[in-house]
Design an enzyme around this catalytic site. Structure first.
Site, PDB file in Angstrom:
ATOM      1  N   VAL A  22       0.834  -1.210   0.000  1.00  0.00           N
ATOM      2  CA  VAL A  22       0.000   0.000   0.000  1.00  0.00           C
ATOM      3  C   VAL A  22       0.864   1.254   0.000  1.00  0.00           C
ATOM      4  O   VAL A  22       0.612   2.204  -0.750  1.00  0.00           O
ATOM      5  CB  VAL A  22      -0.956  -0.006   1.211  1.00  0.00           C
ATOM      6  CG1 VAL A  22      -1.691   1.334   1.328  1.00  0.00           C
ATOM      7  CG2 VAL A  22      -1.954  -1.142   1.092  1.00  0.00           C
ATOM      8  N   GLU A  28      -4.765  -5.861  -5.750  1.00  0.00           N
ATOM      9  CA  GLU A  28      -3.461  -6.273  -6.265  1.00  0.00           C
ATOM     10  C   GLU A  28      -3.623  -6.745  -7.706  1.00  0.00           C
ATOM     11  O   GLU A  28      -4.533  -7.490  -8.038  1.00  0.00           O
ATOM     12  CB  GLU A  28      -2.867  -7.365  -5.392  1.00  0.00           C
ATOM     13  CG  GLU A  28      -2.513  -6.865  -4.003  1.00  0.00           C
ATOM     14  CD  GLU A  28      -1.725  -7.883  -3.195  1.00  0.00           C
ATOM     15  OE1 GLU A  28      -0.776  -8.481  -3.733  1.00  0.00           O
ATOM     16  OE2 GLU A  28      -2.067  -8.071  -2.022  1.00  0.00           O
ATOM     17  N   LYS A  72     -14.145   0.139   5.306  1.00  0.00           N
ATOM     18  CA  LYS A  72     -13.156  -0.747   4.693  1.00  0.00           C
ATOM     19  C   LYS A  72     -13.402  -2.198   5.086  1.00  0.00           C
ATOM     20  O   LYS A  72     -13.406  -3.104   4.238  1.00  0.00           O
ATOM     21  CB  LYS A  72     -11.742  -0.317   5.103  1.00  0.00           C
ATOM     22  CG  LYS A  72     -10.642  -1.273   4.640  1.00  0.00           C
ATOM     23  CD  LYS A  72     -10.624  -1.415   3.123  1.00  0.00           C
ATOM     24  CE  LYS A  72      -9.622  -2.478   2.654  1.00  0.00           C
ATOM     25  NZ  LYS A  72      -8.234  -2.066   2.823  1.00  0.00           N
ATOM     26  N   ASN A  93     -14.592  -5.285   2.342  1.00  0.00           N
ATOM     27  CA  ASN A  93     -13.840  -6.524   2.118  1.00  0.00           C
ATOM     28  C   ASN A  93     -14.592  -7.752   2.624  1.00  0.00           C
ATOM     29  O   ASN A  93     -14.550  -8.819   2.000  1.00  0.00           O
ATOM     30  CB  ASN A  93     -12.470  -6.441   2.784  1.00  0.00           C
ATOM     31  CG  ASN A  93     -11.474  -5.688   1.919  1.00  0.00           C
ATOM     32  OD1 ASN A  93     -11.757  -5.295   0.802  1.00  0.00           O
ATOM     33  ND2 ASN A  93     -10.279  -5.478   2.456  1.00  0.00           N
ATOM     34  N   CYS A 106      -5.571  -9.066   2.507  1.00  0.00           N
ATOM     35  CA  CYS A 106      -6.718  -8.283   2.983  1.00  0.00           C
ATOM     36  C   CYS A 106      -7.893  -9.125   3.458  1.00  0.00           C
ATOM     37  O   CYS A 106      -8.272  -9.058   4.631  1.00  0.00           O
ATOM     38  CB  CYS A 106      -7.176  -7.329   1.880  1.00  0.00           C
ATOM     39  SG  CYS A 106      -5.976  -6.045   1.467  1.00  0.00           S
TER      40      CYS A 106
END
Length: 437
Positions: A11, A153, A205, A209, A261
């Site tokens: 990140v 990614e 966040k 996810n 993540c």
């Protein structure tokens, strides 16, 4: 604008490089002297498509700098981003020691009003903890902002340069104005900058996810049901994905999610829920399903070989948790390898980018192919764990010539079942009728 990014992991490096690309003066700080030396000399330390070109350009244009000194790195910075690891602890909770440790140091170093930004994925309430850690050591005014990242990614540069949305958690008008100016170049096409309080930004966040992980685990369970009922998961996926309320993305079944993540964020949200005296039943099920899914192919492989894998040799394509990255964190391939080795089998692997990272973990426990075909030599079957594009249209003649058996166990559903039947393979995938030779 003068910006500091603390942490040069995935990140941090993407964040620093992309901010430099829009004309900012960026200094990245990391305690790893070897990594800083490599980056300063022009050697990029992660694989991410499109990043190296921007990295080299901004290094050359003197907009991107690297140092091990936090004091030097934050000098004159208007905004300091904390892009630090928050790994899961033994109990599943996010470890904030890196974030709070730097916050403690910042309180001793800032000399003028500064915006400190939590870029790391952190539990609800972290902004308050960071603010308290800084305030213990300074009377200088500052604001702490939550600005979670949503980088995928493999396409992280595009995600940063053209974000679907930017989330900024702050109740400070001064910080809001500075952050708005900083992100203005990235949202010129009208994608929203959404302002909210810090706690809501932090939870956004984790919620995002966890929801995506839930979609993946749901489809993996549908795939299992398809096999039991004789349905085709690809048809089901297309049928439900055409519904705008559901959407087409994250509906592809496979051998589970991995990476840096989803696993830790789902786990951390469950832990936060427990601390709030709430039993998050859905997410507990998501984790259980995903853990089992990583080894989904093992029973199929064992059944084909009469439940005895001792002395068998397998070729494996794909080690990274997803294509277009060298990240092997929580990669299903590693779980597969461990299971095969435990059964007495041997494994030869190939991955376009991740083999050096796997070598650091597994060493000579497995062998490594120079290309995708030579790792097939004398293998009893091919196992596919990552859907790299280079694997999608292989030379099946080369595959059949190298393998002892025309057997492929595909954890990512790369090939059409009808095509594999025509070619005479024993082909098993996820949620589709197997081709039995």
């Amino acid at each position: 604008m003068k910006i500091t990014v603390v942490g040069t992991g995935y990140v941090g490096l993407v964040t620093g490089t992309c901010f430099a690309e829009t004309g900012n003066d960026v200094t990245c700080v990391d305690i790893d002297a070897n990594k800083v030396q490599k980056l300063s000399s022009g050697q990029i330390t992660i694989y991410e498509p499109g990043l190296e070109k921007l990295f080299e350009r901004n290094l050359k244009e003197d907009r991107l700098h690297f140092t091990t000194s936090l004091e030097e790195g934050i000098r004159d910075a208007a905004v300091i981003f904390l892009a630090l690891p928050t790994p899961p602890g033994a109990d599943g909770a996010a470890d904030l020691s890196y974030v709070l440790g730097v916050a403690d140091q910042l309180g001793k170093l800032i000399t003028t009003y500064t915006v400190i930004v939590d870029k790391s994925t952190v539990p609800v309430g972290t902004a308050e903890k960071v603010a308290a850690a800084i305030a213990r050591n300074t009377n200088v005014p500052f604001d702490v902002v939550s600005n979670p990242e949503f980088l995928r990614e493999g396409v992280a540069v595009d995600d940063f340069m053209k974000p679907d949305r930017v989330i900024i958690g702050t109740e400070s008008e001064k910080a809001r104005k500075i952050m708005g100016e900083l992100f203005a170049p990235f949202v010129r096409q009208g994608n929203p900058v959404i302002y909210m309080d810090e706690k809501s930004a932090e939870l956004t966040k984790y919620a995002a996810n966890s929801f995506l992980a839930t979609k993946i685990s749901f489809m993996n369970e549908i795939a299992i049901l398809c096999e039991k009922l004789g349905a085709d998961v690809d048809m089901v996926r297309r049928g439900i994905g055409s519904d705008d309320r559901i959407g087409k993305r994250f509906l592809f079944p496979g051998i589970g999610y991995g990476g840096s993540c989803f696993p830790k964020d789902v786990q951390a949200l469950v832990k936060s829920s427990e601390e709030a005296n709430y039993d998050f039943k859905i997410l507990n099920a998501v984790m259980d399903v995903n853990e089992a899914q990583k080894l989904f192919l093992i029973p199929k492989i064992k059944a084909y070989f009469g439940n005895n894998l001792k002395g068998k040799h397998f070729a494996m394509w794909g080690l990274a948790f997803k294509p277009n990255t060298d990240d092997i964190r929580e990669a299903p391939a590693l779980y597969m390898i461990d299971a095969l080795l435990a059964e007495g089998a041997t494994v030869a692997v190939f991955d376009p980018e991740a083999m050096s990272n796997v070598k650091q973990v597994l060493g000579d426990k497995i062998s490594y192919g120079e290309h995708q075909y030579n790792c097939l030599e004398n293998a009893d079957a091919l196992i596919i764990c990552t859907e790299w594009s280079v694997f999608r249209t292989p030379d099946f003649n080369k595959i059949s010539a190298a393998l002892k058996n025309k057997a492929i166990f595909d954890g990512r559903n790369l090939f059409e079942v009808s095509r594999m039947s025509e070619l005479g393979y024993h082909y098993e995938s996820v949620g589709r009728t197997p081709v039995v030779s």
